[in-house]
Design an enzyme around this catalytic site. Structure first.
Site, PDB file in Angstrom:
ATOM      1  N   HIS A  52       0.885  -1.158   0.000  1.00  0.00           N
ATOM      2  CA  HIS A  52       0.000   0.000   0.000  1.00  0.00           C
ATOM      3  C   HIS A  52       0.927   1.213   0.000  1.00  0.00           C
ATOM      4  O   HIS A  52       2.073   1.117   0.479  1.00  0.00           O
ATOM      5  CB  HIS A  52      -0.871   0.045   1.260  1.00  0.00           C
ATOM      6  CG  HIS A  52      -1.852  -1.092   1.336  1.00  0.00           C
ATOM      7  ND1 HIS A  52      -1.804  -2.057   2.303  1.00  0.00           N
ATOM      8  CD2 HIS A  52      -2.920  -1.387   0.554  1.00  0.00           C
ATOM      9  CE1 HIS A  52      -2.791  -2.915   2.111  1.00  0.00           C
ATOM     10  NE2 HIS A  52      -3.480  -2.539   1.065  1.00  0.00           N
ATOM     11  N   ASP A  98       2.272   1.592   3.323  1.00  0.00           N
ATOM     12  CA  ASP A  98       3.229   0.574   3.797  1.00  0.00           C
ATOM     13  C   ASP A  98       4.633   1.085   3.492  1.00  0.00           C
ATOM     14  O   ASP A  98       5.578   0.859   4.253  1.00  0.00           O
ATOM     15  CB  ASP A  98       3.052  -0.768   3.060  1.00  0.00           C
ATOM     16  CG  ASP A  98       1.745  -1.469   3.405  1.00  0.00           C
ATOM     17  OD1 ASP A  98       1.325  -1.401   4.580  1.00  0.00           O
ATOM     18  OD2 ASP A  98       1.143  -2.087   2.498  1.00  0.00           O
ATOM     19  N   GLU A 107      -9.101  -4.435  -8.524  1.00  0.00           N
ATOM     20  CA  GLU A 107      -9.336  -5.661  -7.747  1.00  0.00           C
ATOM     21  C   GLU A 107     -10.807  -5.679  -7.301  1.00  0.00           C
ATOM     22  O   GLU A 107     -11.161  -5.057  -6.303  1.00  0.00           O
ATOM     23  CB  GLU A 107      -8.408  -5.698  -6.524  1.00  0.00           C
ATOM     24  CG  GLU A 107      -8.586  -6.962  -5.698  1.00  0.00           C
ATOM     25  CD  GLU A 107      -7.698  -6.992  -4.436  1.00  0.00           C
ATOM     26  OE1 GLU A 107      -6.737  -6.207  -4.334  1.00  0.00           O
ATOM     27  OE2 GLU A 107      -7.988  -7.812  -3.550  1.00  0.00           O
ATOM     28  N   GLU A 132      -8.960 -11.907  -6.864  1.00  0.00           N
ATOM     29  CA  GLU A 132      -8.739 -12.535  -5.562  1.00  0.00           C
ATOM     30  C   GLU A 132      -9.734 -13.687  -5.442  1.00  0.00           C
ATOM     31  O   GLU A 132     -10.950 -13.509  -5.604  1.00  0.00           O
ATOM     32  CB  GLU A 132      -8.920 -11.539  -4.416  1.00  0.00           C
ATOM     33  CG  GLU A 132      -8.811 -12.266  -3.090  1.00  0.00           C
ATOM     34  CD  GLU A 132      -8.574 -11.391  -1.868  1.00  0.00           C
ATOM     35  OE1 GLU A 132      -7.836 -10.400  -1.959  1.00  0.00           O
ATOM     36  OE2 GLU A 132      -9.142 -11.750  -0.817  1.00  0.00           O
ATOM     37  N   HIS A 152     -12.746 -13.103  -3.233  1.00  0.00           N
ATOM     38  CA  HIS A 152     -13.693 -12.111  -3.752  1.00  0.00           C
ATOM     39  C   HIS A 152     -14.591 -12.739  -4.823  1.00  0.00           C
ATOM     40  O   HIS A 152     -15.780 -12.432  -4.904  1.00  0.00           O
ATOM     41  CB  HIS A 152     -12.957 -10.906  -4.328  1.00  0.00           C
ATOM     42  CG  HIS A 152     -12.114 -10.169  -3.319  1.00  0.00           C
ATOM     43  ND1 HIS A 152     -11.393  -9.052  -3.625  1.00  0.00           N
ATOM     44  CD2 HIS A 152     -11.886 -10.402  -1.995  1.00  0.00           C
ATOM     45  CE1 HIS A 152     -10.750  -8.613  -2.547  1.00  0.00           C
ATOM     46  NE2 HIS A 152     -11.033  -9.437  -1.550  1.00  0.00           N
ATOM     47  N   ASP A 164     -15.049 -11.813   4.494  1.00  0.00           N
ATOM     48  CA  ASP A 164     -13.874 -12.167   3.693  1.00  0.00           C
ATOM     49  C   ASP A 164     -12.856 -12.853   4.607  1.00  0.00           C
ATOM     50  O   ASP A 164     -12.332 -12.243   5.536  1.00  0.00           O
ATOM     51  CB  ASP A 164     -13.303 -10.853   3.126  1.00  0.00           C
ATOM     52  CG  ASP A 164     -12.145 -11.064   2.194  1.00  0.00           C
ATOM     53  OD1 ASP A 164     -11.830 -12.220   1.877  1.00  0.00           O
ATOM     54  OD2 ASP A 164     -11.547 -10.052   1.782  1.00  0.00           O
ATOM     55  N   ASP A 207      -9.882 -14.721   3.782  1.00  0.00           N
ATOM     56  CA  ASP A 207      -8.448 -14.714   3.446  1.00  0.00           C
ATOM     57  C   ASP A 207      -7.705 -15.912   4.044  1.00  0.00           C
ATOM     58  O   ASP A 207      -6.620 -15.773   4.637  1.00  0.00           O
ATOM     59  CB  ASP A 207      -7.789 -13.402   3.915  1.00  0.00           C
ATOM     60  CG  ASP A 207      -8.316 -12.185   3.158  1.00  0.00           C
ATOM     61  OD1 ASP A 207      -8.738 -12.337   1.998  1.00  0.00           O
ATOM     62  OD2 ASP A 207      -8.299 -11.080   3.732  1.00  0.00           O
ATOM     63  N   ASP A 248      -2.900 -13.325  -0.768  1.00  0.00           N
ATOM     64  CA  ASP A 248      -3.531 -12.334   0.125  1.00  0.00           C
ATOM     65  C   ASP A 248      -4.218 -13.127   1.236  1.00  0.00           C
ATOM     66  O   ASP A 248      -5.433 -13.273   1.273  1.00  0.00           O
ATOM     67  CB  ASP A 248      -4.522 -11.456  -0.656  1.00  0.00           C
ATOM     68  CG  ASP A 248      -4.828 -10.158   0.090  1.00  0.00           C
ATOM     69  OD1 ASP A 248      -4.368 -10.022   1.246  1.00  0.00           O
ATOM     70  OD2 ASP A 248      -5.522  -9.292  -0.477  1.00  0.00           O
TER      71      ASP A 248
HETATM   72  C1  GLO Z   1      -9.413  -6.836   0.832  1.00  0.00           C
HETATM   73  C2  GLO Z   1      -8.435  -6.808  -0.238  1.00  0.00           C
HETATM   74  C3  GLO Z   1      -7.149  -6.143   0.166  1.00  0.00           C
HETATM   75  C4  GLO Z   1      -6.386  -5.674  -1.052  1.00  0.00           C
HETATM   76  C5  GLO Z   1      -5.175  -4.886  -0.676  1.00  0.00           C
HETATM   77  C6  GLO Z   1      -4.473  -4.342  -1.883  1.00  0.00           C
HETATM   78  O1  GLO Z   1     -10.412  -7.482   0.791  1.00  0.00           O
HETATM   79  O2  GLO Z   1      -8.197  -8.100  -0.705  1.00  0.00           O
HETATM   80  O3  GLO Z   1      -6.353  -7.006   0.945  1.00  0.00           O
HETATM   81  O4  GLO Z   1      -5.998  -6.746  -1.832  1.00  0.00           O
HETATM   82  O5  GLO Z   1      -5.555  -3.837   0.151  1.00  0.00           O
HETATM   83  O6  GLO Z   1      -5.083  -3.210  -2.330  1.00  0.00           O
HETATM   84 MG    MG Z   2      -6.742  -8.770  -2.155  1.00  0.00          MG
END
Ligand code: GLO
Ligand code: MG
Length: 343
Positions: A49, A52, A174, A210, A213, A248, A250, A283
């Site tokens: 980010h 980051d 994304e 993703e 997602h 979500d 992950d 991710d």
């Molecule tokens: C959240 C997203 C997040 C993005 C990351 C990059 O649901 O997956 O992790 O991938 O912030 O922009």
């Molecule tokens: Mg992501």
């Protein structure tokens, strides 16, 4: 030649484990600690980010931002790593409570654009041309609060400003259908690639898939991969796992459904993902219960599972599968897949 995959993750994937019901069970680690961990795990690249790379970015001057980005670039190079992408984190600031590019407040929309332009500057210093746009708050909690039509116009106008600011950068959208929003304006890869065509330079607008997602949108991530790659628009990938329609999760890659994971690997293989330099990113987050000493296992395990599924994909009896398909014996095909995965 079989494709060789390159792997990456972001600093936020070494997360502390807070959830809406409790504080973080692990104390945060520094950026340097995470970089060292990435190097020791043998990964190839880091996702960023903007903040980051440059913490507290909103309080810093353009000059200071560039100076700090240069320091990060040096640390990366010293560690033998590269930056995979930079994403403007447009969902933390008080200016983005009601959305960023689609906020109802023009001053807040301007904030989002200014911040995105700074993000592009950081990406240039870090040496990547990929700007990831996870449009976290571009949607509604309440349908009547925004016009969907106006929101698409605002998104396109923001993307156009970014594309105009630098001739080389590429925007990788994304999509995610919900969370934090009730409904997001760009919920699927189809939406992302359609919006690309409204921008001033559709060739430079692509996407990131993703797994979680796609599943939250009720779709199969492998189909999303095939779709995006039919347009040569899959510029990054966030592999993980998701157990049904809920928040979500992950989870580590493969953790919820091995067959769904296997099919994603097969889709990557048949589309030669990575041959244009793309990375496989995980991710993923550690389970909240994870102890400090096991803090990196979800990343290492995701890559291990990916590599095991790659072997499975390459050793799948394609000839037998083809014969079963011509005979329309999908029952036997189903069993062939199950037994192959069971080993
Ligand atoms: C959240 C997203 C997040 C993005 C990351 C990059 O649901 O997956 O992790 O991938 O912030 O922009
Ligand atoms: Mg992501």
């Amino acid at each position: 030649m079989p494709q060789k995959y390159k792997f990456c993750f972001g600093p936020w994937n070494i997360s502390e484990g807070a959830d809406p019901y409790g504080p973080p069970p692990r104390a945060p680690k520094t950026f340097d600690w995470k970089l060292e961990a990435m190097k020791n795990l043998g990964f190839d690249a880091m996702m960023f980010h903007d903040d980051d790379a440059v913490p507290d970015i909103d309080t810093k001057s353009p000059k200071q931002i560039l100076a700090e980005a240069k320091e990060v670039k040096k640390k990366l190079s010293d560690a033998g790593l590269v930056a995979e992408m930079v994403a403007p984190r447009l969902w933390f600031s008080p200016n983005t409570i009601d959305g960023a590019y689609t906020s109802n407040n023009p001053a807040h929309r301007q904030y989002a654009i200014d911040r995105s332009l700074r993000c592009i500057e950081i990406a240039k210093v870090l040496g990547t041309d990929v700007i990831v746009l996870w449009l976290a708050r571009e949607g509604t909690y309440m349908r009547e609060s925004k016009s969907g039509r106006q929101s698409i116009d605002l998104l396109v106008s923001a993307f156009d400003k970014m594309l105009g600011a630098d001739k080389k950068i590429r925007l990788a959208i994304e999509p995610k259908p919900n969370e934090p929003m009730d409904h997001a304006y760009i919920p699927t890869i189809g939406h992302a690639l359609a919006v690309a065509h409204l921008t001033r330079d559709p060739k430079r607008v692509g996407c990131v898939i993703e797994s979680a997602h796609a599943i939250l949108a009720g779709l199969d991530p492998a189909d999303e991969i095939d779709f995006a790659m039919s347009f040569n628009k899959l510029w990054s990938l966030h592999l993980n796992a998701q157990n049904g329609l809920k928040f979500d999760q992950d989870k580590p890659f493969g953790s919820a459904n091995l067959r769904v994971a296997f099919n994603q690997v097969r889709a990557l293989e048949r589309n030669h993902y990575g041959s244009d330099g793309q990375f496989v990113c995980f991710d993923v987050h550690p389970f909240r219960t994870t102890k400090e000493e096991h803090w990196l296992a979800h990343l290492d395990n995701s890559r291990k599972t990916f590599l095991r599924l790659l072997e499975k994909s390459r050793s799948f009896d394609e000839k037998r599968a083809k014969a079963l398909i011509s005979d329309r014996d999908y029952q036997a095909l189903d069993q062939l897949v199950i037994e192959h995965l069971l080993g």
